[in-house]
Scaffold this motif. Structure first.
Motif, PDB file in Angstrom:
ATOM      1  N   LYS A   1      42.598  45.800 -13.624  1.00 41.06           N
ATOM      2  CA  LYS A   1      42.953  45.485 -15.004  1.00 41.06           C
ATOM      3  C   LYS A   1      42.837  43.987 -15.269  1.00 41.06           C
ATOM      4  O   LYS A   1      43.287  43.173 -14.483  1.00 41.06           O
ATOM      5  N   ASN A   2      42.228  43.674 -16.402  1.00 42.05           N
ATOM      6  CA  ASN A   2      42.206  42.286 -16.860  1.00 42.05           C
ATOM      7  C   ASN A   2      43.611  41.942 -17.344  1.00 42.05           C
ATOM      8  O   ASN A   2      44.140  42.610 -18.248  1.00 42.05           O
ATOM      9  N   PRO A   3      44.262  40.923 -16.756  1.00 40.57           N
ATOM     10  CA  PRO A   3      45.651  40.619 -17.110  1.00 40.57           C
ATOM     11  C   PRO A   3      45.829  40.223 -18.582  1.00 40.57           C
ATOM     12  O   PRO A   3      46.924  40.350 -19.126  1.00 40.57           O
ATOM     13  N   LYS A   4      44.762  39.742 -19.218  1.00 40.44           N
ATOM     14  CA  LYS A   4      44.859  39.328 -20.616  1.00 40.44           C
ATOM     15  C   LYS A   4      44.646  40.499 -21.565  1.00 40.44           C
ATOM     16  O   LYS A   4      45.395  40.694 -22.521  1.00 40.44           O
ATOM     17  N   THR A   5      43.593  41.285 -21.296  1.00 41.59           N
ATOM     18  CA  THR A   5      43.244  42.373 -22.224  1.00 41.59           C
ATOM     19  C   THR A   5      43.786  43.725 -21.791  1.00 41.59           C
ATOM     20  O   THR A   5      43.805  44.669 -22.570  1.00 41.59           O
ATOM     21  N   GLN A   6      44.226  43.831 -20.510  1.00 42.16           N
ATOM     22  CA  GLN A   6      44.696  45.090 -19.915  1.00 42.16           C
ATOM     23  C   GLN A   6      43.572  46.130 -19.797  1.00 42.16           C
ATOM     24  O   GLN A   6      43.824  47.281 -19.458  1.00 42.16           O
ATOM     25  N   ALA A   7      42.340  45.715 -20.092  1.00 35.70           N
ATOM     26  CA  ALA A   7      41.206  46.634 -19.944  1.00 35.70           C
ATOM     27  C   ALA A   7      40.772  46.688 -18.480  1.00 35.70           C
ATOM     28  O   ALA A   7      40.880  45.698 -17.749  1.00 35.70           O
ATOM     29  N   GLU A   8      40.277  47.853 -18.063  1.00 39.52           N
ATOM     30  CA  GLU A   8      39.784  47.994 -16.695  1.00 39.52           C
ATOM     31  C   GLU A   8      38.401  47.377 -16.576  1.00 39.52           C
ATOM     32  O   GLU A   8      37.527  47.624 -17.410  1.00 39.52           O
ATOM     33  N   GLU A   9      38.220  46.556 -15.562  1.00 37.05           N
ATOM     34  CA  GLU A   9      36.942  45.918 -15.325  1.00 37.05           C
ATOM     35  C   GLU A   9      36.489  46.179 -13.896  1.00 37.05           C
ATOM     36  O   GLU A   9      37.311  46.376 -12.997  1.00 37.05           O
ATOM     37  N   GLN A  10      35.175  46.195 -13.697  1.00 37.21           N
ATOM     38  CA  GLN A  10      34.634  46.467 -12.375  1.00 37.21           C
ATOM     39  C   GLN A  10      34.765  45.250 -11.469  1.00 37.21           C
ATOM     40  O   GLN A  10      34.525  44.127 -11.884  1.00 37.21           O
ATOM     41  N   VAL A  11      35.150  45.529 -10.226  1.00 35.16           N
ATOM     42  CA  VAL A  11      35.211  44.507  -9.188  1.00 35.16           C
ATOM     43  C   VAL A  11      34.233  44.897  -8.095  1.00 35.16           C
ATOM     44  O   VAL A  11      34.225  46.054  -7.640  1.00 35.16           O
ATOM     45  N   THR A  12      33.393  43.973  -7.670  1.00 37.03           N
ATOM     46  CA  THR A  12      32.435  44.218  -6.602  1.00 37.03           C
ATOM     47  C   THR A  12      32.874  43.467  -5.356  1.00 37.03           C
ATOM     48  O   THR A  12      33.050  42.244  -5.396  1.00 37.03           O
ATOM     49  N   GLU A  13      33.066  44.192  -4.282  1.00 38.67           N
ATOM     50  CA  GLU A  13      33.426  43.578  -3.010  1.00 38.67           C
ATOM     51  C   GLU A  13      32.228  43.642  -2.074  1.00 38.67           C
ATOM     52  O   GLU A  13      31.610  44.702  -1.915  1.00 38.67           O
ATOM     53  N   THR A  14      31.908  42.517  -1.453  1.00 38.85           N
ATOM     54  CA  THR A  14      30.828  42.468  -0.473  1.00 38.85           C
ATOM     55  C   THR A  14      31.411  42.113   0.885  1.00 38.85           C
ATOM     56  O   THR A  14      32.043  41.065   1.051  1.00 38.85           O
ATOM     57  N   ILE A  15      31.206  43.009   1.828  1.00 39.77           N
ATOM     58  CA  ILE A  15      31.630  42.774   3.212  1.00 39.77           C
ATOM     59  C   ILE A  15      30.378  42.490   4.023  1.00 39.77           C
ATOM     60  O   ILE A  15      29.425  43.278   4.008  1.00 39.77           O
ATOM     61  N   THR A  16      30.347  41.364   4.713  1.00 41.90           N
ATOM     62  CA  THR A  16      29.224  41.046   5.588  1.00 41.90           C
ATOM     63  C   THR A  16      29.703  41.031   7.030  1.00 41.90           C
ATOM     64  O   THR A  16      30.858  40.689   7.315  1.00 41.90           O
ATOM     65  N   ALA A  17      28.834  41.434   7.940  1.00 48.26           N
ATOM     66  CA  ALA A  17      29.214  41.533   9.352  1.00 48.26           C
ATOM     67  C   ALA A  17      28.042  41.191  10.246  1.00 48.26           C
ATOM     68  O   ALA A  17      26.883  41.464   9.915  1.00 48.26           O
ATOM     69  N   LYS A  18      28.363  40.603  11.387  1.00 47.53           N
ATOM     70  CA  LYS A  18      27.373  40.359  12.435  1.00 47.53           C
ATOM     71  C   LYS A  18      27.931  40.892  13.746  1.00 47.53           C
ATOM     72  O   LYS A  18      29.104  40.673  14.075  1.00 47.53           O
TER      73      LYS A  18
END
Length: 329
Positions: free
Chosen positions: A88-105
């Motif tokens: 949730k956007n704390p200002k608008t309370q609208a749901e927004e997409q979050v992209t998480e990138t995990i990198t590994a070696k």
């Protein structure tokens, strides 16, 4: 623990249950199952497989369920895992997409990983470094008729909480013993805790009785790693989050739970990372391989002995008549 609903059957079971070594995975050094130690020290799990020439993955991040990831790819010698979520956007309370990138070696059987999340506006947050280690191949299915057990170990005396410890000393303690029953009672506005045995175990057979209350949601953690679900799910369709399931990993073969308020019997056997669960006299998990830790585990290291721990941070629940017999090697 009921945080994410998915009854998907996860991969790698056939290959790894056959006991093949990690050297079989020649296509990519990242294929297989990995025990993760997350940035906050919690337990996690990552599974990677190739299907139709494309890498796919599933992940467990601390609590909740094992869930599929959006994308898996290898760029040079680096693994990239993409996860999508909503916030949730704390200002608008609208749901927004979050992209998480995990990198590994990978270096042999060890992983060095990092994670970063990006909000819809491009701002990065929740950065962290963590580690992983390849999980050894699951041993062959044990012949349970040949397993030998030692003398019973007392883990509950039926009188008080001797031998049990609140896992987080800062949590509110809803646990008490009343008329031989180990009960948990939660109060609105308080954060109740889980309890664990002071003693630790490797492989064993555990028998006990449990009585659910309204909307009960608890769990029995074997060695502090694998959660056998305890929940008020009478009359519901089969699911990997129902009574007797290995939470989010193994769905009961039949619905054997009783109605709310009735005492129910568990007969649980853990040997060589294979699980058998008999609920109310019905075998609902039959000597099946366990592919990794479950949500809420105290560690992702499946080689370690650990306690029996009972989940008390959600709802009311009752237990009694514990009997544990350790496997004699």
């Amino acid at each position: 623990m009921t945080l994410f609903t998915s009854s998907r059957t996860f991969f790698l079971g056939g290959i790894l249950a056959a006991g093949l070594s990690a050297s079989v995975f020649a296509a990519s050094p990242y294929e297989g199952r990995w025990a993760l130690t997350l940035p906050n020290g919690g337990a996690g799990w990552l599974g990677i497989e190739e299907t139709g020439g494309k890498l796919q993955g599933s992940i467990l991040w601390g609590g909740g369920s094992v869930v599929p990831v959006q994308e898996v790819k290898v760029e040079g010698d680096t693994l990239k895992v993409i996860r999508l979520s909503k916030a949730k956007n704390p200002k608008t309370q609208a749901e927004e997409q979050v992209t998480e990138t995990i990198t590994a070696k990978a270096t042999g059987d060890d992983l060095k990983l990092s994670t970063v999340k990006v909000k819809a506006d491009g701002k990065e947050f929740a950065q962290g470094d963590f580690t992983g280690r390849r999980i050894a191949a699951i041993p062959a299915k044990p012949d349970l008729s040949k397993v030998k057990y030692g003398e019973p170990v007392t883990i509950f005396n039926g009188k008080d909480l001797s031998g049990w410890t609140l896992m987080n000393p800062q949590s509110d303690n809803g646990w008490s013993v009343v008329d031989g029953v180990l009960q948990n009672r939660v109060e609105k506005g308080k954060h109740h805790g889980n309890i664990r045995t002071d003693k630790e175990f490797e492989d064993f057979n555990l028998k006990l009785e449990v009585r659910t209350q309204e909307k009960s949601n608890s769990g029995i953690y074997l060695r502090g790693i694998y959660e056998v679900q305890v929940a008020e799910t009478f009359g519901k369709p089969l699911d990997s989050h129902n009574m007797g399931a290995l939470y989010s990993r193994i769905t009961p073969s039949v619905a054997a739970e009783k109605a709310i308020g009735e005492w129910q019997t568990f007969d649980i056997t853990l040997v060589d990372r294979h699980l058998t669960v008999i609920l109310n006299g019905n075998t609902i998990i039959d000597n099946q391989p366990v592919l990794g830790c479950t949500g809420g585990a105290i560690t992702s290291d499946e080689t370690k002995p650990g306690p029996i721990y009972l989940q008390g941070d959600h709802t009311n629940i009752d237990f009694r008549n514990f009997m544990l017999r350790p496997v004699v090697k």
